[in-house]
Enzyme design. Structure first.
Site, PDB file in Angstrom:
ATOM      1  N   GLY A 165       0.794  -1.303  -0.195  1.00 57.33           N
ATOM      2  CA  GLY A 165       0.147   0.038   0.179  1.00 57.33           C
ATOM      3  C   GLY A 165       0.964   1.191   0.196  1.00 57.33           C
ATOM      4  CD  GLN A 202       3.270   5.951   3.017  1.00 51.11           C
ATOM      5  OE1 GLN A 202       2.220   5.261   2.316  1.00 51.11           O
ATOM      6  NE2 GLN A 202       4.246   5.240   3.716  1.00 51.11           N
ATOM      7  CB  CYS A 245       5.139   2.079   7.814  1.00 55.60           C
ATOM      8  SG  CYS A 245       4.703   3.670   7.183  1.00 55.60           S
ATOM      9  CG  LEU A 246       6.237   1.033   1.905  1.00 55.17           C
ATOM     10  CD1 LEU A 246       5.681   1.399   0.445  1.00 55.17           C
ATOM     11  CD2 LEU A 246       7.326   0.061   1.875  1.00 55.17           C
ATOM     12  CG  HIS A 253      -0.731   1.074   7.395  1.00 56.78           C
ATOM     13  ND1 HIS A 253       0.112   0.911   8.574  1.00 56.78           N
ATOM     14  CD2 HIS A 253      -0.120   1.841   6.646  1.00 56.78           C
ATOM     15  CE1 HIS A 253       1.389   1.227   8.061  1.00 56.78           C
ATOM     16  NE2 HIS A 253       1.226   1.943   7.080  1.00 56.78           N
ATOM     17  CD  GLU A 254      -1.390   2.540   2.823  1.00 51.54           C
ATOM     18  OE1 GLU A 254      -1.077   3.603   2.918  1.00 51.54           O
ATOM     19  OE2 GLU A 254      -0.642   1.531   3.044  1.00 51.54           O
ATOM     20  CG  HIS A 284       0.170   6.757   5.924  1.00 46.16           C
ATOM     21  ND1 HIS A 284       1.407   7.063   6.402  1.00 46.16           N
ATOM     22  CD2 HIS A 284       0.373   5.528   5.483  1.00 46.16           C
ATOM     23  CE1 HIS A 284       2.329   6.189   6.748  1.00 46.16           C
ATOM     24  NE2 HIS A 284       1.745   5.128   6.108  1.00 46.16           N
TER      25      HIS A 284
HETATM   26  O1  K1U Z   1       1.642   2.366   3.948  1.00 42.86           O
HETATM   27  C1  K1U Z   1       2.706   1.777   3.855  1.00 42.86           C
HETATM   28  O2  K1U Z   1       3.560   2.286   4.545  1.00 42.86           O
HETATM   29  C2  K1U Z   1       2.579   0.470   3.049  1.00 42.86           C
HETATM   30  C3  K1U Z   1       2.813  -0.804   3.959  1.00 42.86           C
HETATM   31  C4  K1U Z   1       1.349  -1.104   4.373  1.00 42.86           C
HETATM   32  C5  K1U Z   1       0.911  -2.158   5.404  1.00 42.86           C
HETATM   33  C6  K1U Z   1       1.571  -3.278   5.464  1.00 42.86           C
HETATM   34  C7  K1U Z   1       1.349  -4.072   6.583  1.00 42.86           C
HETATM   35  C8  K1U Z   1       0.074  -3.705   7.246  1.00 42.86           C
HETATM   36  C9  K1U Z   1      -0.498  -2.617   6.892  1.00 42.86           C
HETATM   37  C10 K1U Z   1      -0.149  -1.866   5.932  1.00 42.86           C
HETATM   38  C11 K1U Z   1       3.729  -1.879   3.401  1.00 42.86           C
HETATM   39  O3  K1U Z   1       3.387  -2.189   2.300  1.00 42.86           O
HETATM   40  S1  K1U Z   1       4.916  -2.202   4.474  1.00 42.86           S
HETATM   41  C12 K1U Z   1       5.655  -3.690   3.427  1.00 42.86           C
HETATM   42  C13 K1U Z   1       4.979  -4.736   3.487  1.00 42.86           C
HETATM   43  O4  K1U Z   1       4.012  -5.097   4.219  1.00 42.86           O
HETATM   44  C14 K1U Z   1       5.322  -6.141   2.253  1.00 42.86           C
HETATM   45  C15 K1U Z   1       5.958  -5.769   1.329  1.00 42.86           C
HETATM   46  C16 K1U Z   1       6.268  -6.710   0.377  1.00 42.86           C
HETATM   47  C17 K1U Z   1       5.844  -7.865   0.656  1.00 42.86           C
HETATM   48  C18 K1U Z   1       4.737  -8.055   1.496  1.00 42.86           C
HETATM   49  C19 K1U Z   1       4.313  -7.230   2.532  1.00 42.86           C
HETATM   50 ZN    ZN Z   2       2.670   3.323   6.144  1.00 45.41          ZN
END
Ligand code: K1U
Ligand code: ZN
Length: 186
Positions: free
Chosen positions: A46, A51, A94-95, A136-137, A140
């Protein structure tokens, strides 16, 4: 299309409340294309526009598993219209907080109203990872980060680490990438 830089905490932009989208034009589609390219490159499941430094209420998501075809989804001006009393826990990442994962408890089911790229309104009933990721999004877009739900002790440790890194000038995600499976701080 372009891969944009993802902001890292403690960047203050991440705390802004994003503005609603009013125009469903070519500029919006270009921004959404860039968001998908940035999200897939990260990689993430996401991304909220804030971001990448654009405080507008735009969310991209793709919850397809590795062996499944891509399933891109866009949520514009998304808002939670109902949440369940029952809760579920998921280890979130979270990225904007690279290499840090922590369990977060949230409503297990939510109804979310949003607009698509043509400005058409929809409402979905989400559970599982979709419910977690949407919350989560949407957080944000309201300047809320998942570390706001963890203990003050853990949050302060995370903030300390990232403030120190920012002072060193490590403001890109690459500075935090590691080859170790160890995700935890402290
Ligand atoms: O919003 C963001 O920072 C993105 C975040 C979204 C998220 C992850 C987990 C729970 C709720 C919301 C991410 O994408 S973190 C990376 C991640 O979860 C992932 C990356 C590659 C493969 C599988 C998962
Ligand atoms: Zn995030």
């Amino acid at each position: 299309m372009a891969i944009r830089d993802i902001l890292i905490i403690p960047d203050k932009t991440l705390r802004l409340i994003s503005e609603p989208v009013m125009r469903f034009d070519k500029e919006l589609r270009t921004l959404v294309d860039d968001m998908f390219e940035t999200m897939y490159a990260a990689p993430g499941i996401g991304l909220a526009a804030v971001q990448i430094g654009v405080p507008r209420r735009i969310i991209t998501m793709d919850l397809a598993k590795k062996d499944e075809p891509k399933a891109p989804q866009v949520f514009i001006n998304a808002e939670v219209t109902w949440k369940s009393d029952d809760r579920s826990t998921y280890e979130e990442g979270c990225l904007s907080i690279p290499e840090y994962y922590e369990e977060v408890e949230r409503p297990a089911r939510v109804k979310v109203r949003y607009l698509d790229l043509d400005g058409k309104q929809h409402e979905i009933d989400a559970d599982g990872l979709l419910a977690t990721c949407l919350q989560h999004e949407i957080d944000h877009t309201n300047g809320i980060l998942f570390i706001d739900y963890i203990s003050k002790l853990k949050r302060d440790m995370v903030l300390k680490k990232f403030k120190k890194a920012a002072k060193r000038g490590d403001t890109s995600r690459a500075a935090y990438e590691s080859n170790t499976p160890e995700h935890r701080i402290g």
